[in-house]
Design a protein around this motif. Structure first.
Motif, PDB file in Angstrom:
ATOM      1  N   SER A  61      39.694   4.335  70.295  1.00 26.72           N
ATOM      2  CA  SER A  61      39.772   4.652  71.731  1.00 26.72           C
ATOM      3  C   SER A  61      39.570   3.396  72.583  1.00 26.72           C
ATOM      4  N   GLY A  62      39.954   3.528  73.849  1.00 23.74           N
ATOM      5  CA  GLY A  62      39.732   2.432  74.801  1.00 23.74           C
ATOM      6  C   GLY A  62      38.251   2.187  75.005  1.00 23.74           C
ATOM      7  N   THR A  63      37.481   3.261  75.002  1.00 18.47           N
ATOM      8  CA  THR A  63      36.031   3.124  75.191  1.00 18.47           C
ATOM      9  C   THR A  63      35.431   2.277  74.074  1.00 18.47           C
ATOM     10  N   MET A  64      35.852   2.567  72.830  1.00 18.01           N
ATOM     11  CA  MET A  64      35.301   1.760  71.733  1.00 18.01           C
ATOM     12  C   MET A  64      35.808   0.316  71.813  1.00 18.01           C
ATOM     13  N   ILE A 175      39.310  -8.397  79.461  1.00 17.70           N
ATOM     14  CA  ILE A 175      40.106  -7.528  80.338  1.00 17.70           C
ATOM     15  C   ILE A 175      40.211  -6.148  79.706  1.00 17.70           C
ATOM     16  N   ASP A 176      39.770  -5.132  80.459  1.00 15.84           N
ATOM     17  CA  ASP A 176      40.040  -3.748  80.072  1.00 15.84           C
ATOM     18  C   ASP A 176      41.500  -3.507  80.473  1.00 15.84           C
ATOM     19  N   GLY A 177      42.350  -3.626  79.478  1.00 18.56           N
ATOM     20  CA  GLY A 177      43.794  -3.496  79.728  1.00 18.56           C
ATOM     21  C   GLY A 177      44.318  -2.156  79.238  1.00 18.56           C
TER      22      GLY A 177
HETATM   23  C1  LIG Z   1      40.874   1.814  82.693  1.00 19.16           C
HETATM   24  C2  LIG Z   1      40.417   2.561  81.487  1.00 19.16           C
HETATM   25  N1  LIG Z   1      39.720   1.916  80.548  1.00 19.16           N
HETATM   26  C3  LIG Z   1      39.294   2.535  79.434  1.00 19.16           C
HETATM   27  C4  LIG Z   1      39.550   3.864  79.226  1.00 19.16           C
HETATM   28  C5  LIG Z   1      38.984   4.525  78.001  1.00 19.16           C
HETATM   29  O1  LIG Z   1      39.941   4.976  77.123  1.00 19.16           O
HETATM   30  P1  LIG Z   1      39.628   6.161  76.087  1.00 19.16           P
HETATM   31  O2  LIG Z   1      39.750   7.428  76.856  1.00 19.16           O
HETATM   32  O3  LIG Z   1      40.704   6.001  75.064  1.00 19.16           O
HETATM   33  O4  LIG Z   1      38.281   5.951  75.553  1.00 19.16           O
HETATM   34  C6  LIG Z   1      40.271   4.580  80.180  1.00 19.16           C
HETATM   35  C7  LIG Z   1      40.546   6.015  79.973  1.00 19.16           C
HETATM   36  O5  LIG Z   1      41.121   6.692  80.775  1.00 19.16           O
HETATM   37  C8  LIG Z   1      40.713   3.919  81.348  1.00 19.16           C
HETATM   38  O6  LIG Z   1      41.389   4.555  82.298  1.00 19.16           O
END
Ligand SMILES: Cc1ncc(COP(=O)(O)O)c(C=O)c1O
Length: 358
Positions: A61-64, A175-177
């Motif tokens: 995931s993006g969070t991880m 960068i959170d991309g």
């Molecule tokens: C800008 C941004 N960064 C990170 C995330 C986290 O992604 P994930 O939901 O896959 O954990 C999101 C999720 O919507 C997001 O919009």
């Protein structure tokens, strides 16, 4: 009975395409924790190449992806990261950097366009000669496109300036991309150029690109070696995840080129919604695929009621607050879905006065 569904809650709601499902079924796989899943390697190398970095790591995931990146750069407890007060990492990631990594967040105000003023970032950097009392600044974090600012884009010039500042103070830049391809598309710049000053980038494949699962973090080889170990610590070591990476490889092929179309559909919808008495959309702020819709003060309808009403017609949207709704465009919304959505909003607002009571 509702026969049509137009799901605009997020760009995460897309279903895997036929090609993705076929690629998943036929993916060549092995055990990725043992370092031998060929499809995972292919995806990691591909994303790293596209982003102009040495190496990549698939994460669920993006969070991880953000958590691992911040924790690798801030590997001493009590390190500090400078990040936007309206950033996804700060607001929507359970404070993981603090609870799991002992990293102290130092927030700087996010402007409406998702930037933080460079002078404010510089002022937030701790003076190392006061280390007896100050945490040690180690990292600056940007988000591009900036979700909570309505998907607005940070330019190459801005990102370069933050990169120069980071270098000047011997800091890393992450960068959170999650939607970096949306940003590069909207800005009309190569994505590797956009992230050039970054030491790491977290790239989501399951948002606008439509893959069912996953993100890839990219950076130097040594960054990725540390990230791989941390991913395992967090329970994110996966086995035959080539089935997921196969879909993500198709997503890169199929959908990067469709983002421009998504942005155009978002603009058409934003312009149409802004014509409806009782609603206000800052159309010029719609730079990518996210639309914030404000219900004007004094309107007879609340965000929750509006969402419910739209839902009864199969149009699914997310309430942000009692007077704000968020819509996110994606490749599985057609031009006729956009027109249908506009019609549903219009019928929900029929008879609701505008801000002047007309
Ligand atoms: C800008 C941004 N960064 C990170 C995330 C986290 O992604 P994930 O939901 O896959 O954990 C999101 C999720 O919507 C997001 O919009």
């Amino acid at each position: 009975m509702v026969t049509k569904t137009v799901d605009l809650r997020s760009d995460t709601v897309t279903k895997p395409t036929e090609l993705m499902r076929a690629a998943m079924a036929n993916a060549e796989v092995d055990d990725d924790v043992l370092g031998s899943d060929p499809t995972t390697f292919r995806l990691e190398a591909e994303v790293a190449k596209i982003m102009g970095k040495e190496a990549g790591l698939f994460v669920p995931s993006g969070t991880m992806g953000n958590l691992i990146s911040v924790l690798v750069h801030c590997d001493i407890r009590g390190s500090e990261v400078i990040l936007g007060d309206n950033s996804h990492v700060h607001i929507f990631e359970n404070g993981g950097i603090a609870t799991l990594g002992g990293v102290h967040p130092r927030t700087v105000k996010n402007n409406d366009d998702g930037t933080m003023n460079i002078e404010l970032i510089e002022a937030a950097i701790r003076n190392p000669s006061w280390e007896l009392v100050y945490p040690t600044t180690r990292l600056i974090c940007l988000e591009n496109s900036h979700a909570n600012s309505g998907g607005r884009c940070l330019s190459v010039e801005y990102t370069d300036k933050v990169g120069e500042l980071a270098k000047k103070h011997d800091l890393k830049l992450h960068i959170d991309g999650a939607r970096i391809f949306n940003a590069a598309t909207a800005l009309g710049v190569p994505v590797d150029r956009l992230v050039q000053p970054a030491d790491s980038v977290s790239v989501c494949l399951s948002k606008g690109l439509g893959a069912p699962v996953g993100s890839v973090i990219v950076g130097s080889k040594s960054f990725i070696t540390k990230a791989r170990r941390l991913r395992k610590t967090l329970g994110g070591g996966m086995r035959q995840n080539g089935v997921l990476c196969a879909a993500a490889l198709v997503a890169l092929q199929e959908n990067v080129g469709k983002l421009d179309e998504d942005h155009k559909k978002a603009k058409v919808l934003a312009e149409g919604l802004n014509q409806i008495k009782g609603l206000r959309v800052n159309v010029t702020a719609v730079e990518t695929n996210i639309i914030f819709i404000d219900i004007v003060e004094g309107s007879k309808i609340t965000g929750e009621k509006l969402c419910k009403n739209l839902g009864e017609h199969g149009v699914l949207v997310m309430p942000e607050t009692s007077s704000r709704i968020r819509i996110v465009m994606h490749h599985q919304i057609s031009a006729s879905d956009v027109q249908y959505t506009l019609l549903c909003f219009q019928q929900a607002f029929a008879g609701v006065p505008d801000e002047n009571g007309n």
